[in-house]
Enzyme design. Structure first.
Site, PDB file in Angstrom:
ATOM      1  N   ARG A  16      67.767  25.684  46.624  1.00  0.00           N
ATOM      2  CA  ARG A  16      68.980  26.879  45.555  1.00  0.00           C
ATOM      3  C   ARG A  16      68.400  27.948  44.908  1.00  0.00           C
ATOM      4  O   ARG A  16      68.852  28.374  44.483  1.00  0.00           O
ATOM      5  CB  ARG A  16      69.281  25.767  43.950  1.00  0.00           C
ATOM      6  CG  ARG A  16      69.355  24.379  44.374  1.00  0.00           C
ATOM      7  CD  ARG A  16      69.654  23.497  43.150  1.00  0.00           C
ATOM      8  NE  ARG A  16      68.014  22.275  43.550  1.00  0.00           N
ATOM      9  CZ  ARG A  16      68.142  21.476  42.847  1.00  0.00           C
ATOM     10  NH1 ARG A  16      68.555  21.300  41.304  1.00  0.00           N
ATOM     11  NH2 ARG A  16      66.878  21.428  42.413  1.00  0.00           N
ATOM     12  N   LYS A  23      60.319  28.585  45.897  1.00  0.00           N
ATOM     13  CA  LYS A  23      60.137  28.937  43.858  1.00  0.00           C
ATOM     14  C   LYS A  23      59.693  29.442  42.775  1.00  0.00           C
ATOM     15  O   LYS A  23      59.743  29.353  42.372  1.00  0.00           O
ATOM     16  CB  LYS A  23      61.170  27.080  44.208  1.00  0.00           C
ATOM     17  CG  LYS A  23      61.301  27.440  42.258  1.00  0.00           C
ATOM     18  CD  LYS A  23      62.490  26.182  42.084  1.00  0.00           C
ATOM     19  CE  LYS A  23      62.108  24.944  41.744  1.00  0.00           C
ATOM     20  NZ  LYS A  23      62.991  23.889  41.413  1.00  0.00           N
ATOM     21  N   GLY A 142      68.015  14.579  35.780  1.00  0.00           N
ATOM     22  CA  GLY A 142      68.080  12.725  36.209  1.00  0.00           C
ATOM     23  C   GLY A 142      68.054  12.163  34.682  1.00  0.00           C
ATOM     24  O   GLY A 142      68.143  12.511  33.540  1.00  0.00           O
ATOM     25  N   TYR A 387      45.869  67.249  49.379  1.00  0.00           N
ATOM     26  CA  TYR A 387      45.235  67.075  50.707  1.00  0.00           C
ATOM     27  C   TYR A 387      45.781  67.722  52.106  1.00  0.00           C
ATOM     28  O   TYR A 387      46.844  68.685  51.815  1.00  0.00           O
ATOM     29  CB  TYR A 387      47.202  65.273  50.772  1.00  0.00           C
ATOM     30  CG  TYR A 387      46.839  65.232  51.991  1.00  0.00           C
ATOM     31  CD1 TYR A 387      46.176  64.295  52.315  1.00  0.00           C
ATOM     32  CD2 TYR A 387      48.500  64.619  52.803  1.00  0.00           C
ATOM     33  CE1 TYR A 387      45.882  63.661  53.420  1.00  0.00           C
ATOM     34  CE2 TYR A 387      49.242  63.716  53.750  1.00  0.00           C
ATOM     35  CZ  TYR A 387      47.372  63.181  54.408  1.00  0.00           C
ATOM     36  OH  TYR A 387      47.526  62.252  54.812  1.00  0.00           O
TER      37      TYR A 387
HETATM   38  C1  UD1 Z   1      63.689  16.988  38.824  1.00  0.00           C
HETATM   39  C2  UD1 Z   1      63.547  15.308  39.010  1.00  0.00           C
HETATM   40  C3  UD1 Z   1      64.977  15.241  37.993  1.00  0.00           C
HETATM   41  C4  UD1 Z   1      64.465  16.200  36.768  1.00  0.00           C
HETATM   42  C5  UD1 Z   1      63.933  16.921  36.927  1.00  0.00           C
HETATM   43  C6  UD1 Z   1      63.548  18.227  36.010  1.00  0.00           C
HETATM   44  C7  UD1 Z   1      63.388  13.802  40.591  1.00  0.00           C
HETATM   45  C8  UD1 Z   1      63.762  12.820  41.814  1.00  0.00           C
HETATM   46  N1  UD1 Z   1      64.226  14.565  39.599  1.00  0.00           N
HETATM   47  O1  UD1 Z   1      64.326  17.030  39.631  1.00  0.00           O
HETATM   48  O2  UD1 Z   1      65.163  13.074  37.216  1.00  0.00           O
HETATM   49  O3  UD1 Z   1      65.874  15.823  35.931  1.00  0.00           O
HETATM   50  O4  UD1 Z   1      63.594  17.039  37.931  1.00  0.00           O
HETATM   51  O5  UD1 Z   1      63.521  19.499  36.174  1.00  0.00           O
HETATM   52  O6  UD1 Z   1      61.508  13.854  40.516  1.00  0.00           O
HETATM   53  N2  UD1 Z   1      58.534  18.730  45.041  1.00  0.00           N
HETATM   54  C9  UD1 Z   1      57.510  18.427  45.938  1.00  0.00           C
HETATM   55  N3  UD1 Z   1      57.407  17.790  46.606  1.00  0.00           N
HETATM   56  C10 UD1 Z   1      58.365  16.925  46.850  1.00  0.00           C
HETATM   57  C11 UD1 Z   1      59.726  18.051  46.464  1.00  0.00           C
HETATM   58  C12 UD1 Z   1      59.538  18.381  45.170  1.00  0.00           C
HETATM   59  O7  UD1 Z   1      56.199  19.071  44.717  1.00  0.00           O
HETATM   60  O8  UD1 Z   1      58.515  17.035  47.915  1.00  0.00           O
HETATM   61  C13 UD1 Z   1      58.176  19.810  43.074  1.00  0.00           C
HETATM   62  C14 UD1 Z   1      58.845  20.980  43.237  1.00  0.00           C
HETATM   63  O9  UD1 Z   1      58.312  21.787  43.746  1.00  0.00           O
HETATM   64  C15 UD1 Z   1      59.611  21.057  42.051  1.00  0.00           C
HETATM   65  C16 UD1 Z   1      58.889  19.760  41.391  1.00  0.00           C
HETATM   66  O10 UD1 Z   1      58.538  18.675  42.749  1.00  0.00           O
HETATM   67  O11 UD1 Z   1      57.874  21.801  41.457  1.00  0.00           O
HETATM   68  C17 UD1 Z   1      60.206  18.890  40.648  1.00  0.00           C
HETATM   69  O12 UD1 Z   1      60.947  18.920  42.573  1.00  0.00           O
HETATM   70  P1  UD1 Z   1      63.299  19.467  41.786  1.00  0.00           P
HETATM   71  O13 UD1 Z   1      63.903  19.530  43.372  1.00  0.00           O
HETATM   72  O14 UD1 Z   1      63.036  21.195  41.755  1.00  0.00           O
HETATM   73  O15 UD1 Z   1      63.368  17.671  41.160  1.00  0.00           O
HETATM   74  P2  UD1 Z   1      64.454  18.655  40.744  1.00  0.00           P
HETATM   75  O16 UD1 Z   1      65.917  18.125  41.569  1.00  0.00           O
HETATM   76  O17 UD1 Z   1      64.408  19.184  39.544  1.00  0.00           O
HETATM   77 MG    MG Z   2      63.743  21.134  39.277  1.00  0.00          MG
END
Ligand code: UD1
Ligand code: MG
Length: 461
Positions: A16, A23, A142, A387
């Site tokens: 996003r 990010k 979530g 220079y």
């Molecule tokens: C996540 C939560 C959501 C919560 C929100 C809070 C999940 C499925 N959802 O959603 O319930 O309200 O955070 O901010 O967890 N990441 C990894 N590996 C992956 C996927 C993500 O390391 O495979 C890391 C990302 O870099 C990030 C964090 O996990 O720092 C959260 O991932 P992101 O995709 O931002 O989840 P949200 O959609 O924000």
């Molecule tokens: Mg997030």
């Protein structure tokens, strides 16, 4: 077995953000998002050897950055494929299985304060406790589903219309008993709208096994996630205001704090005055009672006591010692130093130059690779020609030298103590002690030249 470790999830793509930069490397003020999260954990008292950052998408860049900025004990782990937050935590299992308790923190939640994290850790007693907050606009977070004595989470994309109306949301910070997490981590599936392994599913799986889950409510301001540029800008505003409030409280005066930007790494002293539209970046340090005039931009600058920066100075990786003075409109570049009571004034550029005590470069000059002794005066428009197209050459100007306006120093060149130059000189050779260097054509005056020109223009002869 060790008591507690913290895993920071930073492997996600950050789709996003619509950017090639990972990010967590996007800046809030002048530090990447991930730095705030790691610093918060360390400031909350967790030793870096018990902290791991999980990297993946753009992981080389994130790892390189973390290695440079944080203690070597900080662990960096890899999630090679990004299959969701549940998969992310599972990828680091070998590391956290050696602990009794695991805190998981999303790497995109930079506003959490160390004190809050500390109180969360201290209060933890369930098999899993998640941090939640009451969102004014719950966006795509979530949703927290509260049972009679348990909590589960449904992701926005999987939530029903009614569930989407819930304002209590998952902040992305969890405390797990490792033995309880072990019981459910392999059971997390990806049969959901995003086909991802969701860490939040660990809670409902724990509930099914009769394990205890709960939610700890935090303030919304601390728990906002960064998923797009609007949220990044919002977090920047919050952190900027926190830093400003801290320095006002420490005795710094700002007449328009809303226009001032200060890096989290900058250090200010009491009695400092910051005028409007000032930016202080990097590890800038400002000594007591210094005055930083409007429009000045300082990066890694070391400013002594009682220094006066009149206005519109750009200062980078340089030092201004006590009671020195700069500006308006000057550019002081890397490796320069104004010794005590020295002055670099209007339209003056310095690069890798030292201006000795009480010495002055008041107007329209360039001093590059130059060393000036004490009590030197540089006339307006003087320049070091440092220079030659291949090498940068040095200019040495001794103590008590008096430099006539518009002197060109063709470096390498040296002036001994007490030397002077005649205005308009091109100095190509050393000037001995107390001598005057004259390097210009002698003036000749052509008698009645103006009268002749006037006649010519009227066609007379
Ligand atoms: C996540 C939560 C959501 C919560 C929100 C809070 C999940 C499925 N959802 O959603 O319930 O309200 O955070 O901010 O967890 N990441 C990894 N590996 C992956 C996927 C993500 O390391 O495979 C890391 C990302 O870099 C990030 C964090 O996990 O720092 C959260 O991932 P992101 O995709 O931002 O989840 P949200 O959609 O924000
Ligand atoms: Mg997030």
């Amino acid at each position: 077995m060790k008591n507690l470790c913290v895993l920071i999830l930073a492997a996600g793509k950050g789709t996003r953000m619509k950017s090639a930069t990972p990010k967590v490397l996007h800046n809030i003020l002048d530090r990447p998002v991930i730095d705030y999260v790691v610093s918060c954990v360390i400031d909350a008292g967790v030793s870096p050897e018990d902290v791991a950052v999980l990297v993946g998408a753009g992981g080389e860049l994130v790892e390189e950055h973390l290695r440079e900025k944080f203690p070597t004990e900080l662990n960096i782990l890899w999630q090679r494929e990004q299959l969701g937050t549940g998969h992310a935590v599972k990828s680091a299992r070998e590391w956290w299985s050696g602990y009794e308790n695991l805190i998981v923190l999303n790497g995109d939640v930079p506003l959490i304060a160390p004190e809050s994290l500390k109180s969360f850790i201290a209060s933890f007693s369930n098999d899993c406790t998640v941090i939640s907050f009451m969102a004014d606009d719950p966006k795509q977070y979530g949703r927290i589903i509260r049972g009679s004595d348990s909590v589960s989470i449904v992701e926005f994309k999987d939530a029903s219309e009614d569930q989407r109306k819930i304002r209590e949301v998952n902040a992305g910070c969890y405390a797990f008993k490792v033995s309880s997490l072990e019981k459910v981590i392999d059971l997390i599936k990806n049969d959901n709208a995003q086909h991802e392994y969701y860490l939040p599913d660990a809670l409902s799986l724990m509930n099914e096994q009769g394990l205890r889950t709960g939610a700890f409510i935090f303030s919304e301001e601390e728990m906002q996630g960064i998923n797009n540029h609007a949220e990044l800008a919002g977090a920047t505003k919050v952190i900027r205001e926190r830093i400003i409030a801290k320095w006002l409280d420490e005795g710094v005066r700002m007449i328009d704090p809303d226009s001032v930007y200060i890096s989290p790494d900058a250090r200010l002293s009491r009695g400092v005055v910051i005028m409007p539209n000032v930016q202080l970046w990097g590890e800038t340090e400002i000594g007591e009672d210094a005055y930083i005039g409007s429009g000045s931009i300082l990066t890694n600058a070391k400013i002594g006591r009682n220094v006066q920066i009149i206005a519109y100075a750009v200062i980078e990786n340089s030092e201004l010692k006590d009671s020195s003075k700069a500006g308006p409109f000057c550019y002081i570049r890397e490796g320069s130093c104004l010794e005590q009571r020295a002055f670099a004034g209007k339209f003056v550029e310095l690069k890798k130059s030292r201006i000795g005590e009480n010495s002055k470069v008041p107007h329209l000059s360039y001093m590059g690779d130059a060393t000036l002794g004490h009590d030197v005066n540089i006339g307006a428009g003087s320049i070091t020609c440092n220079y030659d197209g291949v090498h940068k050459n040095k200019t040495f100007i001794g103590n008590n030298c008096f430099i006539g306006s518009d002197t060109m120093f063709v470096a390498p060149v040296e002036l001994a103590d007490g030397a002077a130059t005649a205005a308009g000189s091109v100095i190509t050779q050393a000037v001995p002690e107390n001598s005057l260097g004259v390097g210009r054509a002698r003036q000749t005056n052509i008698k009645d030249w103006s009268k002749k020109r006037l006649k010519q223009s009227k066609g007379e002869n």
